[in-house]
Design a protein around this motif. Structure first.
Motif, PDB file in Angstrom:
ATOM      1  N   VAL A 195      -5.365   0.419 -11.961  1.00  0.00           N
ATOM      2  CA  VAL A 195      -4.836  -0.198 -10.743  1.00  0.00           C
ATOM      3  C   VAL A 195      -3.322  -0.314 -10.872  1.00  0.00           C
ATOM      4  N   PHE A 197      -0.140  -2.109  -9.824  1.00  0.00           N
ATOM      5  CA  PHE A 197       0.239  -3.405  -9.254  1.00  0.00           C
ATOM      6  C   PHE A 197       1.747  -3.401  -9.019  1.00  0.00           C
ATOM      7  N   LYS A 236      -7.035   2.555  -2.605  1.00  0.00           N
ATOM      8  CA  LYS A 236      -7.920   1.467  -3.044  1.00  0.00           C
ATOM      9  C   LYS A 236      -7.615   1.011  -4.468  1.00  0.00           C
ATOM     10  N   VAL A 239      -2.333  -2.320  -5.471  1.00  0.00           N
ATOM     11  CA  VAL A 239      -2.197  -3.680  -4.947  1.00  0.00           C
ATOM     12  C   VAL A 239      -0.706  -4.008  -4.857  1.00  0.00           C
ATOM     13  N   TYR A 240      -0.285  -4.510  -3.689  1.00  0.00           N
ATOM     14  CA  TYR A 240       1.096  -4.948  -3.498  1.00  0.00           C
ATOM     15  C   TYR A 240       1.124  -6.472  -3.443  1.00  0.00           C
ATOM     16  N   ALA A 241       2.157  -7.054  -4.046  1.00  0.00           N
ATOM     17  CA  ALA A 241       2.314  -8.513  -4.018  1.00  0.00           C
ATOM     18  C   ALA A 241       3.792  -8.846  -3.865  1.00  0.00           C
ATOM     19  N   VAL A 279      -3.624 -12.361  -3.787  1.00  0.00           N
ATOM     20  CA  VAL A 279      -3.208 -11.369  -4.784  1.00  0.00           C
ATOM     21  C   VAL A 279      -4.272 -11.233  -5.867  1.00  0.00           C
ATOM     22  N   ASP A 282      -7.335  -9.457  -4.502  1.00  0.00           N
ATOM     23  CA  ASP A 282      -7.094  -8.013  -4.336  1.00  0.00           C
ATOM     24  C   ASP A 282      -7.155  -7.283  -5.681  1.00  0.00           C
ATOM     25  N   LEU A 283      -6.611  -7.914  -6.734  1.00  0.00           N
ATOM     26  CA  LEU A 283      -6.653  -7.295  -8.062  1.00  0.00           C
ATOM     27  C   LEU A 283      -8.090  -7.176  -8.565  1.00  0.00           C
ATOM     28  N   ALA A 286      -9.777  -4.312  -6.656  1.00  0.00           N
ATOM     29  CA  ALA A 286      -9.289  -2.985  -7.037  1.00  0.00           C
ATOM     30  C   ALA A 286      -9.773  -2.585  -8.427  1.00  0.00           C
TER      31      ALA A 286
END
Length: 451
Positions: A195, A197, A236, A239-241, A279, A282-283, A286
């Protein structure tokens, strides 16, 4: 297909350059600003970094070296209108703007967490390992790094069958990119599809989005998403934060000053992210499992203590023994609140098994801790075989580089030394020899032009 358990996460540390100096060039980086005009110790700085590299190698980690950039950047000074031989260029630049001369003499490439964003072959659409040098547009002294950085990375990872090299993103604040300092990869095994990040400070094209008020947001959402696209990452698995604007204004200029991750562990401050629960969710989604999130409460460690000690600018490693290890700077031991927290963390056995502490004072005084000094690259067995082996740390290279530093580096550099043309000659002689030691070829302008 290669065995996913045979992949390793290598750390490539930036070798401190011969012109290492303190000039307070980095607004938003409090350590850099607070130590402006102090004399630096280039020889000591380089040896501190080499000691950390060798120590991690001795623990069984795959450890490499990234060569420094050529400084002062005389070519850039000439582009800006300063003419004549080297001595005249330096003299005229110093008379016109000592700050500009300091910027073109900066050894900031030592912090290779800013060198590039790296996506392992397990994550990319074409199955190659991807590199994008960071444009670092927020600070002039760093914005002039990416071309040389790209050349050095290509000399280290040259085989196009295995490695893909991209140009830096457009040189605009809308695409401000600070490299791996704002990117973390999570996975189960290093060779699994991981993933990506990406943490950003602002959305540049949305004037109504939250932004810091005191210090700039150096990483934009637009830059992070562009890199994810060019590297061919699956939506998929990204992940954006957003960083909390308030912590940027408190001196958290990169995500790696407030959070660090490795495999399925995220070690972060409770104020690191906006909408943190989303966040974390989402992590988990993913990654396909629940992350091990170690969230440090403000009541235990304030943001101010985190910035002062660089608690989160640590390296989170999985040793060959399987132990999860946190590599911290000496300042974490010297801050009683941070030290108390770390001791309780180890005792609790909730995600971190042991601590390693290094004295990196020369880097820390200029605003960079253990995590700033390294670029992480996940390598398969085939990729390791295809890369330049001369940049990998071993007993012989450690001895060779220490002797090289002894021959070429000054004990101290003061601001007035930047005008000395002999420093240019010393630096170029050192780097010319270094390219032979590391088998890099002619990656520097002065080698190609004879300047």
């Amino acid at each position: 297909m290669s065995n996913t358990k045979s992949h390793v996460e290598a750390n490539f540390d930036g070798l401190v350059g011969p012109t290492h100096n303190y000039a307070g060039l980095s607004g938003g980086n409090l350590a850099s600003l607070n130590n402006k005009t102090r004399p630096s110790k280039p020889k000591l700085a380089a040896k501190e970094g080499l000691k950390k590299m060798k120590s991690l190698h001795d623990l069984g980690m795959t450890q490499g070296v990234i060569a420094p950039l050529s400084r002062p950047d005389l070519g850039k000074l000439r582009e800006l209108g300063f003419s004549g031989d080297d001595a005249n260029v330096l003299k005229k630049a110093a008379e016109h703007s000592p700050a500009l001369l300091a910027a073109c003499s900066s050894a900031s490439s030592m912090w290779t967490a800013n060198a590039a964003t790296v996506s392992p072959s397990a994550d990319t659409e074409d199955g190659r390992l991807h590199f994008t040098p960071a444009n670092l547009v927020n600070k002039f002294h760093r914005s002039i790094e990416h071309e040389q950085t790209g050349r050095i990375l290509k000399a280290m990872f040259a085989d196009e069958k295995h490695f893909a090299h991209h140009k830096a993103l457009p040189m605009s604040s809308y695409f401000g990119d600070e490299g791996a300092a704002n990117h973390t990869r999570f996975c189960n095994e290093y060779g699994d599809h991981g993933v990506g990040f990406f943490v950003y400070g602002e959305t540049a094209f949305d004037n109504n989005a939250p932004k810091p008020q005191r210090f700039p947001a150096r990483q934009t959402f637009e830059a992070s998403s562009a890199i994810a696209r060019t590297h061919g990452l699956a939506d998929k698995k990204v992940v954006y934060a957003q960083q909390c604007p308030d912590v940027i204004d408190a001196g958290v200029f990169h995500n790696d000053v407030i959070a660090v991750g490795n495999r399925d562990v995220l070690f972060c401050h409770e104020q690191a992210f906006l909408n943190k629960e989303s966040v974390y969710q989402d992590l988990n989604q993913a990654l396909g499992k629940e992350m091990k999130i170690i969230e440090v409460p403000t009541a235990s460690v304030s943001v101010q203590d985190a910035v002062a000690s660089y608690l989160f600018n640590s390296q989170l490693l999985t040793l060959p023994s399987g132990e999860t290890t946190l590599v911290v700077p000496r300042e974490c031991e010297e801050n009683s609140r941070v030290n108390d927290y770390l001791q309780s963390l180890i005792t609790s056995k909730k995600g971190v098994d042991k601590l390693l502490c290094f004295d990196l004072k020369q880097s820390m005084q200029n605003g960079g801790g253990p995590a700033c000094l390294r670029l992480r690259v996940v390598l398969s067995e085939q990729e390791r075989a295809a890369m330049n082996p001369s940049v990998l740390m071993n007993d012989s290279l450690f001895e060779t580089l220490n002797l090289w530093v002894d021959r070429h580096y000054r004990d101290e550099i003061h601001a007035k030394d930047l005008i000395d043309p002999s420093l240019v000659r010393e630096s170029q002689a050192a780097l010319d020899e270094l390219t032979q030691i590391l088998n890099l070829g002619s990656v520097y302008d002065f080698q190609q032009t004879g300047a």
